[in-house]
Scaffold this motif. Structure first.
Motif, PDB file in Angstrom:
ATOM      1  N   ASN A 160    -115.599  56.057 -86.050  1.00 46.68           N
ATOM      2  CA  ASN A 160    -114.858  57.324 -86.010  1.00 46.68           C
ATOM      3  C   ASN A 160    -115.775  58.502 -86.298  1.00 46.68           C
ATOM      4  N   ILE A 161    -116.579  58.387 -87.334  1.00 49.44           N
ATOM      5  CA  ILE A 161    -117.501  59.470 -87.708  1.00 49.44           C
ATOM      6  C   ILE A 161    -118.520  59.723 -86.600  1.00 49.44           C
ATOM      7  N   PHE A 162    -119.057  58.653 -86.029  1.00 54.94           N
ATOM      8  CA  PHE A 162    -120.047  58.792 -84.965  1.00 54.94           C
ATOM      9  C   PHE A 162    -119.469  59.566 -83.778  1.00 54.94           C
ATOM     10  N   TRP A 163    -118.301  59.148 -83.290  1.00 57.35           N
ATOM     11  CA  TRP A 163    -117.720  59.795 -82.107  1.00 57.35           C
ATOM     12  C   TRP A 163    -117.264  61.211 -82.406  1.00 57.35           C
ATOM     13  N   LEU A 164    -116.771  61.448 -83.612  1.00 59.23           N
ATOM     14  CA  LEU A 164    -116.370  62.804 -83.984  1.00 59.23           C
ATOM     15  C   LEU A 164    -117.591  63.721 -84.098  1.00 59.23           C
ATOM     16  N   ALA A 165    -118.665  63.218 -84.661  1.00 58.75           N
ATOM     17  CA  ALA A 165    -119.896  64.015 -84.750  1.00 58.75           C
ATOM     18  C   ALA A 165    -120.432  64.314 -83.350  1.00 58.75           C
ATOM     19  N   LEU A 166    -120.365  63.338 -82.470  1.00 55.90           N
ATOM     20  CA  LEU A 166    -120.825  63.537 -81.100  1.00 55.90           C
ATOM     21  C   LEU A 166    -119.953  64.568 -80.381  1.00 55.90           C
ATOM     22  N   ALA A 167    -118.642  64.492 -80.591  1.00 52.34           N
ATOM     23  CA  ALA A 167    -117.734  65.483 -79.997  1.00 52.34           C
ATOM     24  C   ALA A 167    -118.058  66.881 -80.502  1.00 52.34           C
ATOM     25  N   SER A 168    -118.327  66.994 -81.784  1.00 53.62           N
ATOM     26  CA  SER A 168    -118.654  68.290 -82.379  1.00 53.62           C
ATOM     27  C   SER A 168    -119.994  68.814 -81.886  1.00 53.62           C
ATOM     28  N   TYR A 169    -120.911  67.921 -81.655  1.00 51.29           N
ATOM     29  CA  TYR A 169    -122.232  68.336 -81.168  1.00 51.29           C
ATOM     30  C   TYR A 169    -122.159  68.796 -79.715  1.00 51.29           C
TER      31      TYR A 169
END
Length: 177
Positions: A160-169
């Motif tokens: 979850n954190i990985f995909w959310l960070a990627l979305a934010s980036y």
């Protein structure tokens, strides 16, 4: 429901062929940013290390991915149409986790509604970083729901954190989440 989904899929391909732009701005956004793909194709390292001079607030990942796929505009657009089909797919998967008692056909129908949204259609046909960010955000929601309802909490929380960070980036507007 499968026939409806297939029909909506074909309509997206027709949209590429006929240059559909329901929001009347996606075409101009794409045309205005298409030169960035060319910059990465011309000289990847120079463009990457001087990306901030191009004046874009989105990350270069979207443009790097596009430049790796093809320098042909039609191939690039068809690729992104197919990549962005993962949005309704992951939405459906999230619905299945949340609404276990509802018939899967109804959940497919609900998820397929995304395929008729004007913004989704326009930015699938004329690729835009916001939709890539949306894809990563939907995937992060899917893993949040897996975290909430299933075991293996560490794996799902990190996903979850990985995909959310990627979305934010990729698209900074998702940084709020």
């Amino acid at each position: 429901t499968n026939l409806l989904i297939f029909t909506l899929y074909i309509s997206l391909l027709w949209g590429v062929y006929y240059n559909e732009d329901l929001i009347r701005g996606a075409y101009y956004d794409f045309k205005g940013l298409y030169y960035v793909y060319g910059k990465f194709n011309e000289n990847f390292y120079l463009t990457f290390f001087n990306y901030d001079q191009l004046g874009h607030r989105q990350s270069p990942i979207f443009y790097i991915l596009g430049s790796v796929i093809s320098d042909n505009q039609i191939i690039l657009r068809v690729f992104y149409v197919h990549l962005f089909l993962l949005i309704p797919l992951y939405f459906y998967k999230a619905l299945k986790i949340t609404f276990k008692k509802i018939d899967k056909k109804n959940l497919k129908l609900i998820a397929s509604v995304i395929l008729i949204f004007p913004t989704y259609r326009s930015y699938s046909i004329w690729p835009d970083p916001h939709l890539l960010g949306t894809l990563f955000f939907i995937i992060s929601i899917y893993y949040f729901l897996k975290f909430k309802f299933f075991n293996n909490k560490l794996k799902y929380s990190l996903s979850n954190i990985f995909w959310l960070a990627l979305a934010s980036y990729v698209s900074p507007n998702f940084g709020v989440f």
